[in-house]
Design an enzyme around this catalytic site. Structure first.
Site, PDB file in Angstrom:
ATOM      1  N   CYS A 139     -18.006  47.528  50.707  1.00 18.31           N
ATOM      2  CA  CYS A 139     -18.145  46.475  49.692  1.00 18.31           C
ATOM      3  C   CYS A 139     -18.830  45.229  50.255  1.00 18.31           C
ATOM      4  CB  CYS A 139     -16.752  46.140  49.146  1.00 18.31           C
ATOM      5  SG  CYS A 139     -16.619  44.528  48.373  1.00 18.31           S
ATOM      6  N   GLY A 140     -19.930  44.834  49.615  1.00 15.23           N
ATOM      7  CA  GLY A 140     -20.699  43.663  50.070  1.00 15.23           C
ATOM      8  C   GLY A 140     -19.906  42.373  50.031  1.00 15.23           C
ATOM      9  N   HIS A 141     -19.123  42.163  48.953  1.00 15.83           N
ATOM     10  CA  HIS A 141     -18.307  40.951  48.835  1.00 15.83           C
ATOM     11  C   HIS A 141     -17.261  40.895  49.945  1.00 15.83           C
ATOM     12  CE1 HIS A 141     -20.074  39.760  45.070  1.00 15.83           C
ATOM     13  NE2 HIS A 141     -19.810  40.923  44.525  1.00 15.83           N
ATOM     14  N   CYS A 142     -16.717  42.066  50.311  1.00 17.29           N
ATOM     15  CA  CYS A 142     -15.706  42.130  51.384  1.00 17.29           C
ATOM     16  C   CYS A 142     -16.341  41.762  52.726  1.00 17.29           C
ATOM     17  CB  CYS A 142     -15.107  43.534  51.476  1.00 17.29           C
ATOM     18  SG  CYS A 142     -14.376  44.118  49.942  1.00 17.29           S
TER      19      CYS A 142
END
Length: 604
Positions: free
Chosen positions: A174-177
């Site tokens: 996950c990019g946001h993570c």
């Protein structure tokens, strides 16, 4: 002529080749090496330690830091062995900058055997050189993570024993993570130094599926606060200092004690939010023990309590009561002060908003999320000079609001909400007072411009209630030719294209100024070409800055945002969170969720 033209063309080609060579070549500027997307990987590949500065040419802090950085480069060049010092223009080298999650300038990182080490000290030669030398030592190893790693084996034991702990449920892809990870770790370090420490933990939700399922984790990252094993939603910031401040506040008691009547009087006179006060005989009062319910709402409301008989008398209540009241400016004859202690949570939520409150950018996200919301826009100012005019018009809204308890009413300052008024098509209405209704699903309705009065507002709200109003949709013109590999969606065609039950639709929401979107553009066009022959699969895009997304299930919180809308599940869009915006990953995502592909996956 052809020969001379060919020669010129050859020379131009040579120049272009030279330009490419120039990009690959590592140059030096005042002793500092200049790296970019073309030469970065080759240069750092065989280096043990490299100091990096990501900068922007227009950044004032970067300009101030430049002479100090040049001194650092000179000092580390004389080290044994020499340590290379480099700078990267983050506005040009966007690939490298995005790989290292650079979001501010200057950002300093130390690269150790290709792995980035964040530098968090001051920007002085002495401190930076000392840190780089420490990291360059052959025996140096990264310090252990301050963030606890939880699995099914240790989760319950850890959270049940903690007075308070913040847990992040994440997915490795996950990019946001990935963007949150360094900030989360910095916050964990900072909070571990407190007395008592406030622990931060993380759970790989893709590996620990049972734990994630137990707490209804459906998106990443999901953050939850646990108090002695009991979960509460985390609605705080997602950067180091914000997380630290928020968790310190959350670790304190859920309710603050009030000892003097004067404090209550100040709340009433100067406050602009709901006032919640529990009145008790003492800290052993059984009602006070139940007041721990405040924990469940503490993120949204400020709770207070008192053991003072003088305050109880002032509030005209007996001990064991919860008083929910509004500052004097929002009180009206239609809203009696509410006192109850039986169902704290329901009671607070029910009475938290005045009949007609002041909706502002600071309270919008927490107080005014319920729809339908009726908003009246004008010059709202509760300061002494303008209070009478503000209240005069607010009283006109009150007259209507009392008859429509199923709707939320508010007044908003026209300057604070200029963009919202523009979206309603009322920016040039010529009226001092304008009104709109914000409904479920992002739909919005504008009142026809005319001289404002209670009767005019009442007719507008009644028309909405009877379903006689047409929603306002911000939209670019419908494209005349829309036969390219990627179909262009605008506000007016969102429902007919994206929500068409006969087609699977992949929709990208983008912003024209977004670098990541521009980088994705050729890949996305290739994707459109790949599936061009699929009659029931649409590859689409929409400029989300110029068009309304008319269904709020398709939430756009950053760019690019990509959703797959299956033909049979338009109300359950699947967000693309694959991390890699390339043809292979996007194709795989489509094929996993498509319901209408006319060929087998192997053929594709």
């Amino acid at each position: 002529f052809p020969e001379s033209f060919a020669k010129e063309e050859e020379e131009e080609d040579d120049d272009e080749d030279n330009d490419d060579d120039d990009d690959d070549e590592v140059k030096e500027d005042s002793g500092v090496l200049v790296l970019n997307d073309a030469n970065f990987d080759t240069f750092v590949a065989d280096k043990d330690t490299v100091l990096l500065e990501f900068y922007a040419p227009w950044c004032g802090h970067c300009k101030q830091f430049a002479p100090e950085y040049e001194k650092i480069a000179k000092t580390l060049k004389e080290n044994d062995p020499p340590i290379p010092v480099a700078k990267i223009d983050a506005t040009v080298a966007t690939t490298v900058s995005s790989r290292f999650d650079v979001s501010g300038y200057p950002t300093i990182k130390i690269l150790k055997k290709g792995q980035p080490v964040d530098y968090e000290g001051s920007r002085t030669e002495e401190e930076i050189v000392a840190k780089v030398k420490e990291v360059s030592h052959p025996d140096w190893t990264p310090p252990p993570e301050a963030t606890l790693v939880l699995t099914q084996d240790n989760f319950e034991e850890t959270v049940n024993e903690a007075d308070i702990i913040l847990v992040e449920f994440y997915a490795p892809w996950c990019g946001h993570c990935k963007r949150l990870a360094p900030e989360y770790e910095k916050a964990a370090k900072e909070l571990s130094k407190r007395t008592p420490p406030i622990p931060l933990a993380k759970v790989d939700a893709t590996a620990e599926t049972e734990v994630a399922k137990k707490f209804d984790v459906s998106g990443y990252p999901t953050l939850k606060i646990f108090r002695k094993g009991k979960p509460f939603e985390y609605n705080g910031p997602r950067e180091k200092y914000g997380i630290v401040d928020y968790m310190i506040e959350q670790a304190g008691p859920p309710s603050k004690q009030i000892q003097a009547t004067k404090q209550v009087q100040e709340f009433l006179k100067d406050g602009d939010d709901v006032i919640i006060i529990g009145v008790f005989k003492g800290d052993q009062d059984s009602a006070y023990q139940l007041y721990d319910t405040a924990n469940t709402l503490r993120e949204d409301y400020k709770f207070h309590h008192t053991f003072s008989s003088e305050i109880a008398k002032f509030l005209k209540v007996s001990p064991g009561k919860l008083v929910v009241m509004h500052p004097e400016r929002f009180q009206s004859k239609y809203e009696p002060v509410s006192t109850d202690m039986s169902e704290v949570k329901e009671h607070v939520v029910k009475h938290a908003l005045p009949l007609v409150g002041h909706r502002k950018t600071s309270n919008d996200a927490k107080r005014y999320t319920k729809r339908p919301l009726v908003v009246v826009y004008y010059s709202v100012d509760f300061s002494f000079d303008y209070r009478v005019a503000t209240q005069y018009w607010r009283s006109k809204v009150l007259e209507v609001a009392k008859d429509f308890p199923e709707y939320t009413f508010a007044v908003s300052d026209e300057e604070d909400y200029a963009s919202e008024i523009k979206d309603l098509g009322l920016l040039d209405s010529g009226e001092d007072m304008n009104a709109g209704i914000l409904d479920e699903g992002g739909k919005k309705y504008a009142m026809e411009p005319e001289e404002f009065d209670s009767d005019v507002l009442r007719q507008f709200v009644l028309a909405f209630k009877k379903g006689k109003l047409k929603p306002i949709v911000k939209s670019q013109p419908v494209p005349k030719n829309n036969k390219g590999p990627v179909k262009v969606v605008v506000g007016k065609t969102f429902d007919s294209i994206v929500l068409d039950p006969n087609s699977d639709v992949l929709i990208e929401f983008y912003a024209p100024w977004c670098g990541h979107c521009n980088k994705l553009e050729p890949v996305y066009t290739e994707l459109g070409k790949k599936y061009k022959t699929q009659k029931n699969l649409v590859i689409a895009k929409m400029d989300a800055t110029a068009n309304d997304v008319t269904d709020n299930l398709y939430k756009v919180e950053g760019f690019p945002t990509i959703y797959f809308a299956p033909s049979n599940q338009k109300k359950n869009p699947i967000k693309y969170e694959g991390g890699e915006n390339d043809l292979e990953h996007l194709s795989k995502f489509i094929e996993e969720h498509a319901t209408k592909l006319s060929r087998t996956k192997e053929e594709l």
